[in-house]
Scaffold this motif. Structure first.
Motif, short mmCIF file in Angstrom:
data_model
loop_
_atom_site.label_atom_id
_atom_site.label_comp_id
_atom_site.label_asym_id
_atom_site.label_seq_id
_atom_site.Cartn_x
_atom_site.Cartn_y
_atom_site.Cartn_z
N CYS A 120 18.28 -36.64 -31.87
CA CYS A 120 17.76 -37.26 -33.08
C CYS A 120 17.35 -36.17 -34.08
O CYS A 120 16.99 -35.05 -33.68
CB CYS A 120 16.53 -38.12 -32.77
SG CYS A 120 16.93 -39.83 -32.30
N LYS A 124 12.64 -38.89 -39.52
CA LYS A 124 13.29 -40.19 -39.55
C LYS A 124 13.90 -40.44 -40.92
O LYS A 124 13.28 -40.19 -41.95
CB LYS A 124 12.28 -41.30 -39.22
CG LYS A 124 12.91 -42.67 -39.01
CD LYS A 124 11.86 -43.68 -38.58
CE LYS A 124 12.51 -45.01 -38.21
NZ LYS A 124 13.21 -45.63 -39.33
N GLU A 128 19.87 -45.55 -41.37
CA GLU A 128 19.82 -45.54 -39.91
C GLU A 128 20.93 -44.73 -39.24
O GLU A 128 20.75 -44.19 -38.15
CB GLU A 128 19.86 -46.97 -39.37
CG GLU A 128 21.12 -47.73 -39.74
CD GLU A 128 21.10 -49.17 -39.26
OE1 GLU A 128 20.37 -49.44 -38.29
OE2 GLU A 128 21.80 -50.01 -39.85
N ASN A 131 19.95 -41.00 -38.06
CA ASN A 131 18.86 -40.64 -37.15
C ASN A 131 19.36 -40.06 -35.83
O ASN A 131 18.84 -39.07 -35.34
CB ASN A 131 17.97 -41.86 -36.90
CG ASN A 131 17.12 -42.18 -38.10
OD1 ASN A 131 16.54 -41.29 -38.71
ND2 ASN A 131 17.06 -43.45 -38.46
N ASN A 178 23.90 -45.24 -32.97
CA ASN A 178 22.58 -45.63 -33.46
C ASN A 178 22.30 -47.11 -33.18
O ASN A 178 21.22 -47.46 -32.71
CB ASN A 178 22.46 -45.35 -34.96
CG ASN A 178 22.06 -43.92 -35.26
OD1 ASN A 178 20.88 -43.59 -35.32
ND2 ASN A 178 23.04 -43.05 -35.44
N SER A 182 19.55 -48.38 -30.45
CA SER A 182 18.44 -49.11 -31.10
C SER A 182 18.21 -50.49 -30.51
O SER A 182 17.18 -51.12 -30.78
CB SER A 182 18.71 -49.24 -32.61
OG SER A 182 18.64 -47.97 -33.24
N ILE A 187 14.96 -45.29 -30.71
CA ILE A 187 14.82 -44.37 -31.85
C ILE A 187 13.47 -44.58 -32.54
O ILE A 187 12.77 -43.62 -32.87
CB ILE A 187 15.99 -44.55 -32.83
CG1 ILE A 187 17.31 -44.18 -32.14
CG2 ILE A 187 15.79 -43.68 -34.08
CD1 ILE A 187 18.55 -44.49 -32.96
N GLU A 188 13.08 -45.84 -32.73
CA GLU A 188 11.79 -46.13 -33.34
C GLU A 188 10.65 -45.57 -32.50
O GLU A 188 9.69 -44.98 -33.02
CB GLU A 188 11.62 -47.65 -33.51
CG GLU A 188 12.46 -48.25 -34.63
CD GLU A 188 11.98 -47.84 -36.01
OE1 GLU A 188 10.79 -47.47 -36.15
OE2 GLU A 188 12.81 -47.88 -36.95
N TYR A 191 10.26 -41.66 -32.81
CA TYR A 191 9.57 -41.20 -34.00
C TYR A 191 8.11 -41.65 -34.02
O TYR A 191 7.23 -40.91 -34.46
CB TYR A 191 10.30 -41.68 -35.26
CG TYR A 191 11.62 -40.98 -35.50
CD1 TYR A 191 11.66 -39.60 -35.73
CD2 TYR A 191 12.82 -41.67 -35.48
CE1 TYR A 191 12.86 -38.95 -35.95
CE2 TYR A 191 14.03 -41.01 -35.70
CZ TYR A 191 14.04 -39.66 -35.93
OH TYR A 191 15.23 -39.01 -36.14
N LYS A 195 7.65 -37.76 -31.75
CA LYS A 195 8.75 -37.06 -31.04
C LYS A 195 8.29 -36.45 -29.72
O LYS A 195 8.92 -35.54 -29.20
CB LYS A 195 9.37 -35.99 -31.95
CG LYS A 195 9.95 -36.54 -33.25
CD LYS A 195 10.45 -35.45 -34.16
CE LYS A 195 9.30 -34.63 -34.73
NZ LYS A 195 9.74 -33.63 -35.71
#
Length: 262
Positions: A120, A124, A128, A131, A178, A182, A187-188, A191, A195
């Motif tokens: 990643c 962010k 999308e 990322n 992605n 997701s 990914i959400e 972040y 991280k």
């Protein structure tokens, strides 16, 4: 033993409709990039394997995992080649493009146990598709996880097939990864954790998230600069020849340093 598996196939520029891609294909010597990548890899990984993901017609002086890609554009060719590759190989593999230089042993990338590893960006992005990078994908399969990993890459292909022409011709390789990752909000969460959270569950598969420009994998800019660290393993040269021209310069420096130490 680790397999380092770049994707490459010869492209007929006349069959490319995406303007940016057509311009780049005409100016960048990707075969030269592949040779540079091979030489740098073997400097530090004499006992690991170099296997090209390619089609049935491209002639190459390397070990190849070949797929029938005759009906696919460049983006779908990469996705199908990745899928066919993971079907045919069990163990540790690194899926990459050809515009890279290797600086160290790739064994370091597998210091921790996981099934799939992705990179990643450090910040962010509202868009999308930016990322999760497709630049380096790590696969660590065994007999018990192999079918699940194949299913993961097959699902990615299905996602890509649902895109319109815009993303099928460009960005579809990254966007499909992605969208798939997701589904589990990985990914959400990455972040949101600042991280710090690296390991996630994806339907029983253990996924590790690495950070671009921090964890072993760096991007080079048009001046030839990057955030140097002794732990660096892979350099990526994204973009056109203003960036890619530095790959050969860095390789020559690596050769000189290796010769002076021996």
């Amino acid at each position: 033993m680790i397999n380092f598996a770049p994707f490459y196939k010869d492209i007929d520029q006349r069959g490319i409709t995406h303007k940016k891609l057509k311009k780049r294909i005409g100016k960048v010597d990707y075969r030269k990039n592949l040779k540079i990548l091979y030489e740098s890899f073997k400097l530090f990984n004499p006992n690991n394997n170099f296997i090209i993901q390619t089609d049935n017609t491209t002639e190459l002086p390397y070990t190849c995992n070949r797929s029938d890609l005759s009906e696919f554009n460049l983006m779908e060719s990469l996705i199908v080649a990745n899928l066919d590759y993971v079907k045919n190989h069990v163990g540790k593999s690194i899926l990459v493009g050809v515009d890279n230089v290797v600086l160290n042993s790739v064994d370091t990338l597998f210091d921790e146990e996981f099934d799939l590893g992705f990179y990643c960006l450090g910040e962010k992005n509202d868009d999308e598709k930016f990322n999760l990078s497709n630049g380096v994908v790590l696969v660590n399969s065994n007999n018990s996880t192999h079918d699940q990993i194949v299913n993961f890459f097959n699902e990615r292909h299905k996602i890509y097939q649902g895109y319109d022409k815009k993303y099928k011709s460009w960005w579809g390789d990254m966007l499909s990864l992605n969208h798939l990752v997701s589904r589990k909000n990985i990914i959400e969460e990455f972040y949101a954790s600042g991280k710090q959270k690296k390991i996630y569950d994806f339907d029983g598969l253990k996924i590790k998230i690495f950070e671009v420009n921090k964890d072993y994998y760096k991007w080079v800019d048009s001046t030839g600069s990057y955030k140097k660290d002794d732990s660096d393993v892979i350099l990526d040269f994204p973009g056109d020849n203003s960036v890619k021209q530095h790959a050969e310069i860095i390789l020559n420096k690596l050769k000189e340093e290796t010769t002076s130490r021996s």
